[in-house]
Design a protein around this motif. Structure first.
Motif, PDB file in Angstrom:
ATOM      1  N   ARG A 144       9.473 -29.093  -3.575  1.00  0.00           N
ATOM      2  CA  ARG A 144       8.811 -28.441  -2.448  1.00  0.00           C
ATOM      3  C   ARG A 144       9.812 -28.447  -1.305  1.00  0.00           C
ATOM      4  NH1 ARG A 144       3.535 -27.412  -1.926  1.00  0.00           N
ATOM      5  NH2 ARG A 144       2.882 -28.790  -3.608  1.00  0.00           N
ATOM      6  N   ARG A 186      -0.570 -18.574 -11.765  1.00  0.00           N
ATOM      7  CA  ARG A 186       0.893 -18.489 -11.770  1.00  0.00           C
ATOM      8  C   ARG A 186       1.415 -18.359 -13.205  1.00  0.00           C
ATOM      9  NH1 ARG A 186       4.779 -22.138  -7.963  1.00  0.00           N
ATOM     10  NH2 ARG A 186       6.752 -21.151  -8.469  1.00  0.00           N
ATOM     11  N   PHE A 194       7.217 -12.357  -8.150  1.00  0.00           N
ATOM     12  CA  PHE A 194       7.863 -12.782  -6.914  1.00  0.00           C
ATOM     13  C   PHE A 194       9.203 -13.473  -7.106  1.00  0.00           C
ATOM     14  CE2 PHE A 194       4.382 -15.935  -7.655  1.00  0.00           C
ATOM     15  CZ  PHE A 194       5.162 -17.060  -7.895  1.00  0.00           C
ATOM     16  N   GLU A 249       2.274 -13.920 -10.041  1.00  0.00           N
ATOM     17  CA  GLU A 249       0.899 -14.394  -9.949  1.00  0.00           C
ATOM     18  C   GLU A 249       0.014 -13.339 -10.609  1.00  0.00           C
ATOM     19  OE1 GLU A 249       0.714 -17.354  -8.284  1.00  0.00           O
ATOM     20  OE2 GLU A 249      -1.419 -17.544  -7.943  1.00  0.00           O
ATOM     21  N   LEU A 299       8.191 -24.898  -5.187  1.00  0.00           N
ATOM     22  CA  LEU A 299       6.963 -25.025  -4.402  1.00  0.00           C
ATOM     23  C   LEU A 299       7.240 -24.798  -2.925  1.00  0.00           C
ATOM     24  CD1 LEU A 299       5.613 -28.228  -6.165  1.00  0.00           C
ATOM     25  CD2 LEU A 299       4.813 -25.893  -6.512  1.00  0.00           C
ATOM     26  N   ALA A 300       6.164 -24.498  -2.198  1.00  0.00           N
ATOM     27  CA  ALA A 300       6.326 -24.128  -0.791  1.00  0.00           C
ATOM     28  C   ALA A 300       5.940 -25.277   0.146  1.00  0.00           C
ATOM     29  CB  ALA A 300       5.441 -22.925  -0.498  1.00  0.00           C
ATOM     30  N   LYS A 341      -1.547 -20.469   5.244  1.00  0.00           N
ATOM     31  CA  LYS A 341      -2.800 -20.022   4.629  1.00  0.00           C
ATOM     32  C   LYS A 341      -3.878 -19.815   5.676  1.00  0.00           C
ATOM     33  CE  LYS A 341      -3.888 -22.156   0.568  1.00  0.00           C
ATOM     34  NZ  LYS A 341      -3.854 -23.215  -0.472  1.00  0.00           N
ATOM     35  N   LYS A 368      10.118 -16.559   2.862  1.00  0.00           N
ATOM     36  CA  LYS A 368      11.208 -17.021   1.993  1.00  0.00           C
ATOM     37  C   LYS A 368      12.568 -16.870   2.655  1.00  0.00           C
ATOM     38  CE  LYS A 368       8.428 -16.546  -2.011  1.00  0.00           C
ATOM     39  NZ  LYS A 368       8.145 -15.956  -3.306  1.00  0.00           N
ATOM     40  N   ARG A 397       1.509 -22.783 -14.370  1.00  0.00           N
ATOM     41  CA  ARG A 397       2.122 -23.620 -13.338  1.00  0.00           C
ATOM     42  C   ARG A 397       2.418 -25.007 -13.873  1.00  0.00           C
ATOM     43  NH1 ARG A 397       1.767 -27.244  -9.563  1.00  0.00           N
ATOM     44  NH2 ARG A 397       1.966 -26.801  -7.346  1.00  0.00           N
ATOM     45  N   LYS A 450      -2.679 -29.180 -12.803  1.00  0.00           N
ATOM     46  CA  LYS A 450      -1.759 -30.084 -12.094  1.00  0.00           C
ATOM     47  C   LYS A 450      -1.665 -31.453 -12.766  1.00  0.00           C
ATOM     48  CE  LYS A 450      -1.227 -28.161  -7.681  1.00  0.00           C
ATOM     49  NZ  LYS A 450      -1.193 -28.251  -6.256  1.00  0.00           N
ATOM     50  N   GLU A 467       6.122 -12.599   2.033  1.00  0.00           N
ATOM     51  CA  GLU A 467       5.370 -11.971   0.939  1.00  0.00           C
ATOM     52  C   GLU A 467       3.892 -12.320   1.042  1.00  0.00           C
ATOM     53  OE1 GLU A 467       6.961 -12.992  -2.881  1.00  0.00           O
ATOM     54  OE2 GLU A 467       9.024 -12.777  -2.207  1.00  0.00           O
ATOM     55  N   GLN A 468       3.066 -11.441   0.491  1.00  0.00           N
ATOM     56  CA  GLN A 468       1.640 -11.769   0.413  1.00  0.00           C
ATOM     57  C   GLN A 468       1.468 -12.957  -0.523  1.00  0.00           C
ATOM     58  OE1 GLN A 468      -0.128  -8.020  -0.824  1.00  0.00           O
ATOM     59  NE2 GLN A 468      -0.767  -7.629   1.264  1.00  0.00           N
ATOM     60  N   LYS A 469       0.523 -13.839  -0.222  1.00  0.00           N
ATOM     61  CA  LYS A 469       0.238 -14.963  -1.119  1.00  0.00           C
ATOM     62  C   LYS A 469      -1.016 -14.646  -1.924  1.00  0.00           C
ATOM     63  CE  LYS A 469       0.033 -20.020  -1.232  1.00  0.00           C
ATOM     64  NZ  LYS A 469      -0.933 -20.211  -2.289  1.00  0.00           N
ATOM     65  N   TYR A 470      -0.841 -14.500  -3.224  1.00  0.00           N
ATOM     66  CA  TYR A 470      -1.943 -14.110  -4.107  1.00  0.00           C
ATOM     67  C   TYR A 470      -2.602 -15.354  -4.682  1.00  0.00           C
ATOM     68  CZ  TYR A 470       0.778  -9.873  -3.754  1.00  0.00           C
ATOM     69  OH  TYR A 470       1.476  -8.806  -3.267  1.00  0.00           O
ATOM     70  N   TRP A 512      10.837 -21.958   0.866  1.00  0.00           N
ATOM     71  CA  TRP A 512       9.563 -21.228   0.816  1.00  0.00           C
ATOM     72  C   TRP A 512       8.613 -21.922   1.796  1.00  0.00           C
ATOM     73  CZ3 TRP A 512       7.493 -20.251  -4.866  1.00  0.00           C
ATOM     74  CH2 TRP A 512       8.426 -19.463  -5.571  1.00  0.00           C
ATOM     75  N   LYS A 568       4.624 -21.662   3.234  1.00  0.00           N
ATOM     76  CA  LYS A 568       3.348 -20.940   3.157  1.00  0.00           C
ATOM     77  C   LYS A 568       2.542 -21.115   4.437  1.00  0.00           C
ATOM     78  CE  LYS A 568       1.036 -24.625   0.562  1.00  0.00           C
ATOM     79  NZ  LYS A 568       0.256 -25.029  -0.583  1.00  0.00           N
TER      80      LYS A 568
HETATM   81  P1  ATP Z   1      -1.763 -23.535  -3.541  1.00  0.00           P
HETATM   82  O1  ATP Z   1      -2.975 -24.330  -3.911  1.00  0.00           O
HETATM   83  O2  ATP Z   1      -1.655 -23.216  -2.085  1.00  0.00           O
HETATM   84  O3  ATP Z   1      -1.510 -22.364  -4.418  1.00  0.00           O
HETATM   85  P2  ATP Z   1       0.272 -24.974  -4.912  1.00  0.00           P
HETATM   86  O4  ATP Z   1       0.506 -26.439  -4.769  1.00  0.00           O
HETATM   87  O5  ATP Z   1      -0.247 -24.481  -6.203  1.00  0.00           O
HETATM   88  O6  ATP Z   1      -0.619 -24.548  -3.686  1.00  0.00           O
HETATM   89  P3  ATP Z   1       2.433 -24.154  -3.347  1.00  0.00           P
HETATM   90  O7  ATP Z   1       3.863 -24.379  -3.609  1.00  0.00           O
HETATM   91  O8  ATP Z   1       1.856 -24.993  -2.309  1.00  0.00           O
HETATM   92  O9  ATP Z   1       1.628 -24.259  -4.687  1.00  0.00           O
HETATM   93  O10 ATP Z   1       2.212 -22.647  -2.931  1.00  0.00           O
HETATM   94  C1  ATP Z   1       2.864 -21.668  -3.650  1.00  0.00           C
HETATM   95  C2  ATP Z   1       1.916 -21.136  -4.687  1.00  0.00           C
HETATM   96  O11 ATP Z   1       1.417 -19.879  -4.263  1.00  0.00           O
HETATM   97  C3  ATP Z   1       2.650 -20.885  -5.969  1.00  0.00           C
HETATM   98  O12 ATP Z   1       2.378 -21.947  -6.861  1.00  0.00           O
HETATM   99  C4  ATP Z   1       2.128 -19.563  -6.481  1.00  0.00           C
HETATM  100  O13 ATP Z   1       1.251 -19.786  -7.552  1.00  0.00           O
HETATM  101  C5  ATP Z   1       1.329 -18.975  -5.340  1.00  0.00           C
HETATM  102  N1  ATP Z   1       1.845 -17.681  -4.848  1.00  0.00           N
HETATM  103  C6  ATP Z   1       1.099 -16.593  -4.609  1.00  0.00           C
HETATM  104  N2  ATP Z   1       1.822 -15.589  -4.127  1.00  0.00           N
HETATM  105  C7  ATP Z   1       3.096 -16.033  -4.056  1.00  0.00           C
HETATM  106  C8  ATP Z   1       4.315 -15.447  -3.629  1.00  0.00           C
HETATM  107  N3  ATP Z   1       4.365 -14.200  -3.180  1.00  0.00           N
HETATM  108  N4  ATP Z   1       5.425 -16.206  -3.690  1.00  0.00           N
HETATM  109  C9  ATP Z   1       5.376 -17.482  -4.137  1.00  0.00           C
HETATM  110  N5  ATP Z   1       4.262 -18.082  -4.563  1.00  0.00           N
HETATM  111  C10 ATP Z   1       3.115 -17.376  -4.520  1.00  0.00           C
END
Ligand code: ATP
Length: 591
Positions: free
Chosen positions: A417, A257, A342, A302, A229-230, A425, A406, A272, A565, A250-253, A421, A423
């Motif tokens: 976490r 997951r 990713f 993703e 986790l990020a 947003k 990353k 996830r 979750k 990286e782009q966050k999609y 990584w 993030k």
């Molecule tokens: P969020 O609601 O922001 O997705 P989260 O708690 O599900 O949060 P985080 O660890 O906070 O997860 O953020 C990473 C999430 O972003 C990963 O769970 C993944 O699903 C998504 N994601 C999208 N693009 C990427 C990427 N390029 N690299 C890593 N994770 C990515």
């Protein structure tokens, strides 16, 4: 071990709320478990039959348990129902009616833990027409031979309502104490658990092979790895500083997951939350089979709908509609799914988890070279905050959520976490830069125009992972649709408990406490200091105590609970404090 002995342990566990006492009781229980039964005992204590990725579900409704109690005790169904209404817990109903029953106990033999587990598994696996009667009969036979205390847990278990209050972390600590005599081994156990997501397997390995087996534990195909986790930071400068210069961005999609396991023609997908989702994504499976140049592989990405012609990404809500199994094909042609890969965790017998990001990425790009459906996430390498910021802005303009930076040298940190990584947003003016995932621990009754729904709002908590408790952060009273109010009331009534549940730290008292089970996603304008909430509560120099709270909290979307979750994956106290501190800095804002 006899089931009656296990029921005694459960009864003791239920009576305490101190985590340390729970660990001691659980340690004693594990010490008494044989090698053969330790996995069963762990699953039962978790209230499941198998780890979530095996998808074994009881498929048992309250009515069925009521009937089984009626058959086992000789009381008419109406009587059982009346008692349930009075006590609000079918376990207690089973216990009291068993105690009062005039029927002779059917079976002089006492059931062992393994026998009860196996019968419960049979109940879950009986399906098809006429299966309901079979399930009732099996459960009734168990209850008819049980003591009242055993009956309490036999009735609760198939309903997923054991309510013992033990989290993974408590079980891991108890395993450490039971098999090594100290808590010190917990870290190693956690590492192994993060690689296989299966506490039963961990217990079995430890009891059969000792600590050495755990130290040598490796990634296994078709056992999902707990996801990395990020952390979050609000600005490009802060990210570059934290990464100490050059990093990947990286782009966050905003998709779904997927963790993909492949060995030859056998392919499985996990979500996830580590549930198997293979059937939801037939086109991704086809692409893994035909387009990925690897025989044995575990990788992650993703999945989301992406229209190449228009360069358009479709958000999570639309992608998740595919979940409804019917219409999967229809949706596939409408919105072609892509997987933006990713990470890579395993390749052709070699563990990649411990290798640095750069090596993992290089190998990932290599195996995906000729794939059209499965594409490596768009990535840049940079040490410039300006370049990172530009990339972030372009991603947001293209309809994406933001970026994930990353650390090039970091391993894949399973189940944690970490700052390997980070993030960032997009955020809107006047709002916190991220949503929070909160655990529902109680609810309020409606007043005025809400009285009709008997629902007036939620008491919510975050997870304090170092103390392993849930701390209150907000009461949400507005923004619910009528349908949501109805659904919340209905679902929460099923998990109502009489007193504050174990592992909940609260100073407020809702109208009803509920057993922590559901996670909701919440948006807020701000995090403030609060005298009434326990999240991050600390004593100030002047002796007063303050915690953190949310200003203008509201629920996101029409969903009632977040399906992907578990409660220990909710936003943590530490994250709230970080978000609070980041508020003071200037974020990148979008109108
Ligand atoms: P969020 O609601 O922001 O997705 P989260 O708690 O599900 O949060 P985080 O660890 O906070 O997860 O953020 C990473 C999430 O972003 C990963 O769970 C993944 O699903 C998504 N994601 C999208 N693009 C990427 C990427 N390029 N690299 C890593 N994770 C990515």
């Amino acid at each position: 071990m006899l089931f009656s002995e296990l029921a005694d342990y459960y009864n003791r566990l239920e009576a305490v709320s101190s985590r340390l006492t729970m660990i001691d009781i659980m340690t004693e229980l594990l010490n008494k478990s044989s090698k053969k039964e330790v996995a069963h005992i762990i699953y039962m204590t978790q209230g499941v039959l198998a780890p979530p990725f095996e998808g074994v579900e009881f498929g048992v409704a309250e009515k069925l348990v009521e009937e089984a109690i009626s058959v086992a005790t000789g009381y008419p169904k109406e009587e059982v129902e009346k008692d349930y209404k009075r006590q609000g817990d079918l376990g207690l109903t089973a216990q009291s009616l068993c105690g009062a029953s005039k029927l002779k106990r059917m079976n002089a033999n006492k059931n062992s833990v393994t026998e009860v587990y196996k019968t419960m598994l049979d109940i879950a696996q009986t399906s098809g027409s006429g299966s309901k009667d079979g399930k009732i009969r099996m459960l009734a036979n168990l209850i008819a031979a049980a003591t009242p205390l055993e009956a309490k847990y036999m009735a609760r278990y198939p309903l997923g309502q054991l309510r013992l209050g033990l989290g993974d972390s408590t079980i891991l600590e108890a395993l450490s104490k039971a098999y090594t005599g100290s808590r010190e081994f917990k870290g190693q156990l956690e590492r192994a658990y993060n690689l296989c997501s299966d506490l039963g397997t961990i217990g079995e390995e430890l009891s059969a092979g000792g600590p050495k087996a755990i130290e040598e534990f490796k990634v296994t195909l078709f056992k999902p790895i707990r996801p990395a986790l990020a952390e979050r930071l609000p600005t490009a400068e802060a990210i570059i500083e934290r990464m100490k210069g050059r990093c990947a961005v990286e782009q966050k999609y905003d998709g779904f997951r997927c963790q993909i396991h492949k060995s030859g023609s056998r392919i499985k997908l996990f979500s996830r939350r580590l549930e198997e989702t293979t059937e939801m994504f037939p086109d991704i499976i086809k692409a893994v089979q035909n387009e990925v140049r690897a025989n044995k592989i575990i990788f992650e990405g993703e999945a989301l709908a992406f229209n190449e012609a228009t360069n358009e990404f479709f958000p999570f809500q639309e992608t998740i509609q595919r979940k409804r199994k019917h219409g999967v094909d229809e949706k596939a042609s409408e919105m072609p799914l892509h997987l933006f890969a990713f990470d890579l965790m395993y390749l052709e017998g070699e563990d990649y988890i411990g290798k640095p990001y750069e090596r993992r990425r290089e190998a990932l790009e290599h195996v995906l070279k000729s794939s059209k459906t499965i594409i490596p996430s768009t990535m840049i390498l940079t040490s410039s905050a300006k370049e990172l910021d530009d990339f972030f802005r372009t991603s947001v303009t293209n309809g994406l959520e933001g970026i994930v930076a990353k650390d090039l040298t970091a391993p894949y940190v399973a189940g944690a976490r970490k700052f390997s990584w980070i993030k960032m947003k997009r955020s809107y003016r006047g709002e916190l830069s991220d949503t929070l995932d909160l655990v529902i621990i109680g609810y309020y009754l409606g007043r005025g125009s809400r009285a009709e729904f008997q629902f007036g709002g939620l008491l919510c908590a975050v997870y304090n992972s170092s103390k392993d408790v849930f701390e209150t952060i907000t009461r949400i009273g507005t923004g619910f649709s009528e349908a949501q109010m109805r659904e919340f009331k209905q679902e929460l009534d099923k998990i109502r408990v009489k007193a504050k549940p174990p592992r909940v730290d609260a100073m407020m008292e809702p109208d009803f406490w509920v057993y922590p089970k559901y996670v909701i996603t919440v948006k807020a304008d701000e995090i403030t200091k609060s005298p009434t909430h326990t999240c991050g509560r600390e004593k100030l120099a002047d002796g007063t105590e303050v915690g953190y709270a949310l200003r203008f909290p509201r629920i996101v979307g029409e969903e009632t609970v977040r399906p992907d979750k578990s409660i220990e994956e909710a936003t943590t106290t530490k994250e709230v404090i970080e978000l609070f501190n980041q508020q003071k800095k200037v974020g990148v804002e979008e109108e």
